[in-house]
Design a protein around this motif. Sequence first.
Motif, PDB file in Angstrom:
ATOM      1  N   GLU A  24      -5.224  18.644   0.639  1.00 12.94           N
ATOM      2  CA  GLU A  24      -4.471  18.931   1.427  1.00 12.94           C
ATOM      3  C   GLU A  24      -4.546  17.887   3.074  1.00 12.94           C
ATOM      4  OE1 GLU A  24      -6.382  21.550  -0.565  1.00 12.94           O
ATOM      5  OE2 GLU A  24      -4.147  22.909  -0.601  1.00 12.94           O
ATOM      6  N   SER A  25      -5.446  18.360   3.613  1.00 13.69           N
ATOM      7  CA  SER A  25      -5.806  17.915   4.039  1.00 13.69           C
ATOM      8  C   SER A  25      -5.602  15.388   4.335  1.00 13.69           C
ATOM      9  CB  SER A  25      -7.416  17.412   4.328  1.00 13.69           C
ATOM     10  OG  SER A  25      -8.395  16.902   4.029  1.00 13.69           O
ATOM     11  N   ASN A  26      -5.910  15.377   2.844  1.00 12.64           N
ATOM     12  CA  ASN A  26      -5.877  14.228   3.097  1.00 12.64           C
ATOM     13  C   ASN A  26      -4.166  13.561   2.940  1.00 12.64           C
ATOM     14  OD1 ASN A  26      -8.217  12.580   3.092  1.00 12.64           O
ATOM     15  ND2 ASN A  26      -8.744  13.499   0.747  1.00 12.64           N
ATOM     16  N   LEU A  27      -3.243  14.941   1.974  1.00 12.51           N
ATOM     17  CA  LEU A  27      -2.181  14.762   2.479  1.00 12.51           C
ATOM     18  C   LEU A  27      -1.337  14.742   3.702  1.00 12.51           C
ATOM     19  CD1 LEU A  27       0.577  14.560   1.256  1.00 12.51           C
ATOM     20  CD2 LEU A  27       0.818  16.859   0.461  1.00 12.51           C
ATOM     21  N   GLN A  28      -1.784  14.962   4.693  1.00 16.87           N
ATOM     22  CA  GLN A  28      -1.701  15.812   5.543  1.00 16.87           C
ATOM     23  C   GLN A  28      -1.725  14.384   6.600  1.00 16.87           C
ATOM     24  OE1 GLN A  28       0.281  18.312   6.776  1.00 16.87           O
ATOM     25  NE2 GLN A  28       0.608  16.835   8.619  1.00 16.87           N
ATOM     26  N   ALA A  29      -2.818  13.866   6.178  1.00 14.02           N
ATOM     27  CA  ALA A  29      -3.156  12.091   6.738  1.00 14.02           C
ATOM     28  C   ALA A  29      -2.260  11.130   6.351  1.00 14.02           C
ATOM     29  CB  ALA A  29      -4.597  11.983   6.113  1.00 14.02           C
ATOM     30  N   LEU A  30      -1.855  11.506   5.408  1.00  9.75           N
ATOM     31  CA  LEU A  30      -1.336  10.361   4.499  1.00  9.75           C
ATOM     32  C   LEU A  30       0.480  10.554   5.257  1.00  9.75           C
ATOM     33  CD1 LEU A  30      -0.307   8.442   2.131  1.00  9.75           C
ATOM     34  CD2 LEU A  30       0.357   9.689   0.533  1.00  9.75           C
ATOM     35  N   LEU A  31       0.465  11.721   5.335  1.00 11.50           N
ATOM     36  CA  LEU A  31       2.503  11.998   5.979  1.00 11.50           C
ATOM     37  C   LEU A  31       2.375  11.781   7.621  1.00 11.50           C
ATOM     38  CD1 LEU A  31       3.467  15.823   4.023  1.00 11.50           C
ATOM     39  CD2 LEU A  31       3.821  13.401   3.493  1.00 11.50           C
ATOM     40  N   ASP A  32       0.651  12.494   8.070  1.00 12.61           N
ATOM     41  CA  ASP A  32       0.700  12.029   9.491  1.00 12.61           C
ATOM     42  C   ASP A  32       1.013   9.909   9.876  1.00 12.61           C
ATOM     43  OD1 ASP A  32       0.395  14.415  10.087  1.00 12.61           O
ATOM     44  OD2 ASP A  32      -1.437  13.871  10.108  1.00 12.61           O
ATOM     45  N   LYS A  33       0.285   9.217   8.837  1.00 13.21           N
ATOM     46  CA  LYS A  33       0.264   8.170   8.878  1.00 13.21           C
ATOM     47  C   LYS A  33       2.017   7.184   8.521  1.00 13.21           C
ATOM     48  CE  LYS A  33      -2.217   5.198   9.946  1.00 13.21           C
ATOM     49  NZ  LYS A  33      -2.490   4.809  11.460  1.00 13.21           N
ATOM     50  N   MET A  34       2.526   8.121   6.934  1.00 16.03           N
ATOM     51  CA  MET A  34       3.701   7.660   7.287  1.00 16.03           C
ATOM     52  C   MET A  34       4.988   7.899   8.386  1.00 16.03           C
ATOM     53  SD  MET A  34       4.275   8.829   3.247  1.00 16.03           S
ATOM     54  CE  MET A  34       5.908   8.378   3.184  1.00 16.03           C
ATOM     55  N   SER A  35       4.497   8.683   9.169  1.00 15.24           N
ATOM     56  CA  SER A  35       5.143   9.186  10.112  1.00 15.24           C
ATOM     57  C   SER A  35       4.675   7.951  11.415  1.00 15.24           C
ATOM     58  CB  SER A  35       4.612  10.737  11.010  1.00 15.24           C
ATOM     59  OG  SER A  35       5.531  11.018  12.083  1.00 15.24           O
ATOM     60  N   LEU A  85       0.641  -0.896   0.284  1.00 19.09           N
ATOM     61  CA  LEU A  85       0.345  -0.263  -0.257  1.00 19.09           C
ATOM     62  C   LEU A  85       0.939   1.910  -0.161  1.00 19.09           C
ATOM     63  CD1 LEU A  85      -2.843  -1.238   2.352  1.00 19.09           C
ATOM     64  CD2 LEU A  85      -3.133  -0.590  -0.181  1.00 19.09           C
ATOM     65  N   LEU A  86       2.037   0.977   0.322  1.00 24.51           N
ATOM     66  CA  LEU A  86       3.095   2.270   0.732  1.00 24.51           C
ATOM     67  C   LEU A  86       3.544   2.953  -0.459  1.00 24.51           C
ATOM     68  CD1 LEU A  86       4.899   1.747   4.619  1.00 24.51           C
ATOM     69  CD2 LEU A  86       2.895   3.872   3.732  1.00 24.51           C
ATOM     70  N   ALA A  87       3.312   2.028  -1.463  1.00 27.25           N
ATOM     71  CA  ALA A  87       4.266   2.465  -3.031  1.00 27.25           C
ATOM     72  C   ALA A  87       3.064   2.744  -3.765  1.00 27.25           C
ATOM     73  CB  ALA A  87       4.887   0.570  -3.658  1.00 27.25           C
ATOM     74  N   VAL A  88       1.833   2.676  -3.325  1.00 24.05           N
ATOM     75  CA  VAL A  88       0.899   3.492  -4.286  1.00 24.05           C
ATOM     76  C   VAL A  88       1.094   5.037  -4.353  1.00 24.05           C
ATOM     77  CG1 VAL A  88      -1.780   4.193  -4.024  1.00 24.05           C
ATOM     78  CG2 VAL A  88      -0.950   2.126  -3.915  1.00 24.05           C
ATOM     79  N   LEU A  96       9.803  -0.407   5.718  1.00 27.56           N
ATOM     80  CA  LEU A  96      10.680   0.760   6.066  1.00 27.56           C
ATOM     81  C   LEU A  96      11.819   1.518   4.819  1.00 27.56           C
ATOM     82  CD1 LEU A  96      12.814   0.297   9.172  1.00 27.56           C
ATOM     83  CD2 LEU A  96      10.436   1.363   8.906  1.00 27.56           C
ATOM     84  N   GLU A  97      11.820   0.620   4.051  1.00 26.67           N
ATOM     85  CA  GLU A  97      12.389   1.034   2.597  1.00 26.67           C
ATOM     86  C   GLU A  97      11.274   1.150   1.652  1.00 26.67           C
ATOM     87  OE1 GLU A  97      14.261  -2.309   1.202  1.00 26.67           O
ATOM     88  OE2 GLU A  97      15.902  -2.196   2.093  1.00 26.67           O
ATOM     89  N   THR A  98      10.012   1.009   1.781  1.00 26.59           N
ATOM     90  CA  THR A  98       9.481   1.305   0.548  1.00 26.59           C
ATOM     91  C   THR A  98       8.459   3.161   1.559  1.00 26.59           C
ATOM     92  OG1 THR A  98       8.355  -0.491  -0.075  1.00 26.59           O
ATOM     93  CG2 THR A  98       6.881   1.365  -0.174  1.00 26.59           C
ATOM     94  N   CYS A  99       8.158   2.994   2.420  1.00 28.19           N
ATOM     95  CA  CYS A  99       7.841   4.642   3.032  1.00 28.19           C
ATOM     96  C   CYS A  99       8.941   5.792   2.766  1.00 28.19           C
ATOM     97  CB  CYS A  99       7.970   3.944   4.747  1.00 28.19           C
ATOM     98  SG  CYS A  99       6.604   5.656   5.780  1.00 28.19           S
ATOM     99  N   ALA A 100      10.130   5.331   2.801  1.00 29.15           N
ATOM    100  CA  ALA A 100      11.060   5.876   3.134  1.00 29.15           C
ATOM    101  C   ALA A 100      11.376   6.806   1.175  1.00 29.15           C
ATOM    102  CB  ALA A 100      12.608   5.760   3.058  1.00 29.15           C
ATOM    103  N   LYS A 101      11.705   5.823   0.204  1.00 36.94           N
ATOM    104  CA  LYS A 101      11.386   5.882  -0.873  1.00 36.94           C
ATOM    105  C   LYS A 101       9.901   6.629  -1.621  1.00 36.94           C
ATOM    106  CE  LYS A 101      13.583   2.193  -2.355  1.00 36.94           C
ATOM    107  NZ  LYS A 101      13.683   0.644  -3.658  1.00 36.94           N
ATOM    108  N   THR A 102       9.078   6.525  -1.216  1.00 35.02           N
ATOM    109  CA  THR A 102       6.906   7.253  -1.269  1.00 35.02           C
ATOM    110  C   THR A 102       7.766   8.226  -0.505  1.00 35.02           C
ATOM    111  OG1 THR A 102       6.240   5.237  -1.436  1.00 35.02           O
ATOM    112  CG2 THR A 102       5.720   6.970  -0.620  1.00 35.02           C
ATOM    113  N   LEU A 103       8.171   8.335   0.430  1.00 36.73           N
ATOM    114  CA  LEU A 103       8.472  10.353   0.821  1.00 36.73           C
ATOM    115  C   LEU A 103       9.362  10.836   0.526  1.00 36.73           C
ATOM    116  CD1 LEU A 103       8.002  12.395   3.691  1.00 36.73           C
ATOM    117  CD2 LEU A 103      10.334  10.850   4.284  1.00 36.73           C
ATOM    118  N   GLU A 104      10.677  10.282  -0.765  1.00 37.56           N
ATOM    119  CA  GLU A 104      11.451  10.976  -1.769  1.00 37.56           C
ATOM    120  C   GLU A 104      10.432  11.153  -2.467  1.00 37.56           C
ATOM    121  OE1 GLU A 104      15.427   9.633  -4.043  1.00 37.56           O
ATOM    122  OE2 GLU A 104      13.952   8.217  -3.010  1.00 37.56           O
TER     123      GLU A 104
END
Length: 1117
Positions: free
Chosen positions: A637-648, A619-622, A660-668
């Motif tokens: 923007e609210s959904n973006l913040q929700a996504l970032l909060d979940k990733m954090s 799911l994190l790769a989507v 962790l690797e997928t999350c880091a690449k998605t954040l990149e």
Amino acid sequence: MMARRGGKRIRMNDPPPEYEEQGEVLNESTSDGDSPMKRMTRLRARGGVRDKPPIIDDDEDDFFAPVARKRKQPGPRKPPGERRERVERPRKEHIEKEQERVDMERDVTTDENSLYFIVRHSKSAIASIVDDWIEKYKQNRDSALIALMQFFINASGCKGKISEDMPHPMEHTAVIRKMTEEFDEESGEYPLIMPGQQWKKFKMNFCDFVQTLVKQCQYSIIYDQFLMDNVISLLTGLSDSQVRAFRHTATLAAMKLMTALVDVALLVSNNFENAAKQYEAERVKSRDRRASDRLESLMTKRAELEENMDEIKNMLTYMFKSVFVHRYRDTLPDIRAICMAEIGVWMENYPQNFLDDSYLKYIGWTLHDKVGEVRLRCLQALLPLYDKEELKGKLELFTSKFKDRIVAMTLDKEFEVAVHAVKLVISILKIHPDILADKDCEIVYELVYSSHRGVAQAAAEFLNVRLFHLTADMEETKTRRGKIRLPNTPLIRDLVQFFIESELHEHGAYLVDSFIDNNAMVKDWECMTDLLLEEPGLNEEVLDNKQESTLIEIMVSSVKQSATGEAPVGRASNRKITLSSKELKAIQDEKVRLTEHFIATLPPLLEKYQADSEKLANLLAVPQYFELDIYTTNRQESNLQALLDKMSYIMSVHTDREVLETCAKTLEYLCTEGSATYTRCDVARSNIIDNAVNKYKDAIDDWRNLIAGEEQPNEDEIYNVTISLKVISILYASHNLNPWNLFDSIFQDVDECQSKENTGRTLPNEALIYCIEACYFSISWGLHFVENQCESSNVATVSAELRDNLVKYIAACFELTRDGPTEQIQESAYQSICDLLIVFSDQLSKNENENIRSLEYKSTLDEQLILNNFVQHYVFTIKQEDETRIEELHKKRNFLASFCKLVVYNIIPTKSAAGMFKHYVKCYNEYGDIIKATLGKAREINKINFALTLLLSLIAVFKELQQQSDNDIISKNSHEFSDLKELAKRFALTFGFDAIKNREPVIALHRAGILFAVGDVPEDPVAAPTRLLFLEVLNEFNNKLLKQDKKVILSFLDRRISPGMPSSRSEEWQPLVLYRNSLLHGETDQAPVAKRAYARKRRDHDDEYDDYEYEEDHNDA
């Protein structure tokens, strides 16, 4: 009237005649006189076939051979004018001239009035050429017929001329015998098989001419019992010739003639039916309304049409039994393919006459043909028949008899055949759904995982017809809160279950790729997310854990392919495909659509599955496939913040590496500079990194305080420091953490480990691996910063600091690679060294900035030796086979590839690879492709160094054999020495065919090899040098020497060891004798090769080396 020909009637389920003992080999020719049931044709009865025609079929051996292609045996060398060169693409500027020369040579006549010349060169329409001939026929049918016969003779490549003053010009047996005697071509080529656009056009014109001739003559001339009788008789005789050109050309003409006659028969049949209806309508009228003259006219017309129909049927029957029945199993695959293609046309156009089991059986038998092109023609002939509902009754018996063979052909080694076989099975499923058993369907089901995309998509279409389609009886279902499920819900449930039950793949990318273009359900992301998020209704089945994981895998694979347009690895074409603007727009539209959907649904999905590592990793790769601007344009923007909060949150609590690797690449990806989301995402990234760095600092401080206080850390403290370093290492791979100044702290533990001080107080081994990785990424990001972002005033300072970090880190890694505490630490250090040597190689010396140029790192000989020892110890050590063997092999291949890259990029000298090259034969199955590629690239760098490196490899193996043997004496009959000679033979093949290009390196190899062989002189003046046997190894390279160079090498040899020295011809001197003889006479212990051209050397090697010869000999720089 023509006599009927042919043998006994054959039942459909009987094997073909004369092949009861042959099993599935059904295509042997009956053209030659060695058949046990030899046909007595009119041609043979009149003595028309000579015992030894000038050109006879020479391919019987190939045809009766196994399917695998056999290497031709070397034959006598032809004169230069006749020798056929290796097929290679001609240079562009010479194509036209070469084509003109070939065309001039192949033109069989320069008579501009001949039909052949007109059809070959005229730009007039074929119909006008036929009309001109018909006019001549009406004026003088004998001369026109001779011109037509001459056309067929010339079209076969024969230059013979039919004389108009022959006493009996219509005696076709005499004509064929005379033409056969005059057929003096020796090239084996004729117009139908000549390459080039002009000859392809002639072949098309040839077929059009035959069919147009019948079409233009269909109302009168074909019934005059002169033209067709003579043409059919000539073509029948020619098609039975042993001269392949005659047989091929006549068969093509006869089959096209039959196709044209079928069209005429269909027209006559329709006219006859219309006339019969008109006659019947007139006959039933009352006497006073009936026109007697019209009734008589219609009766006459009907009788005439019936007579014409009978005559055409007689022609078709005669030609079928005289030509087709014997040529459908000819030795030449092209002839068999022609027969199968044309019989399919007859069946489709005139099914009332040809769509019968007595004709279908020929296609059924030929489905077993050994040549893929012929099998393909059979399937292409059947496909249009099964597409017509009205023909299903006539195909029922055929289907029942040959269904198993057709299903088996879906696994054909020729992918195009397999694709058509699957399509045919689909057609069978549509018209005879009950005839396919479950086991038949399962064979096709599994093909959705085929590596060939066409086969997989055809199999998916089969599944669509059988399983994955919406039906009227599907019940409407609702979720627990009353929402109506989308129509594709039952199909997606079935797809998930199908994937689980197949148990063929661990991923759904291949499955999705098979369906993505032919079933919309795999892109119905709304339906998929509803299934995952909505609670099931009362009558709905709950998805279990396995089904949810599978559905998420399918969904994410679909998202990835829809957003990129790229097929999965292994399915994509080797060619680089440029997408059209329309395709690019379609991909962009899909990307927007999936983004709009998942922006809202992804956060709740992450919330639901936040504890499941497998689901989270997918799911994190989507978001990596999102169109990021939609977050702002759609005010999400609210959904973006929700996504970032979940990733954090995930980065702070999860420990699974893939998550962790997928999350880091998605954040990149979310932090892509210039995107509308950059500012918000960059803040979130800083917070995530701050959190990770603080955890690391707290954990490492606690650890070091405990160690300083002589205390032993407990499990929690070990866990904390290990996990915190793991997160830092993974984040470092995608994000620059250098602003947090972590290098010194992390390197401190690496340095303590390599210095072996306080061994009991170092970090856990797993944590040390993360330290090594983090330091590597820190240095890599440092270089990136210096090259791209650093202010010019600070470059000198930053570069100096980076240089210091690089030197001390690489030194520590070399020490850990040489003598690390665990195998895993050694592997990590080795991988870091290989990558950094490439990153900091001489490419930096081209930079304009002097400070950056100073960062170039050059390894020492000792360091290169450490790398080589690692490869020898870890890569080429054979371990016991177990369940982890494949994974281990994959890891070892990566290690070897890393070392080979250093050789290929000339970062370490070619001679460093000598220890690796010696394993080329021994480990060919595991690493052969990597080593072979390295050999080719190393030769391009410097051919002489390359040759001497090969010699070093051989010497190393030779010395090993000496050490293993008694008194340094190697048995030349031992298996190990044979392996050494085989290795030398493989090395020799890498030099290719061009002896002139490789002249210097081969000479250098021989000279150095001789020095090694004769260098160790014993005290006994009569005894042979202890390494003299090495000359037998060196002998494998003799066929790469030019004749004049052999004299030079012989002189060099004689200066080092006198030819009179071996006064006694004892066994120990035999290698020298053999080597000298090879240089003197060009002979080896294999077969004589001196008289053969260098380009033909490989013919002298054993069959088992063919694969290497064909692949390696074409690697010339």
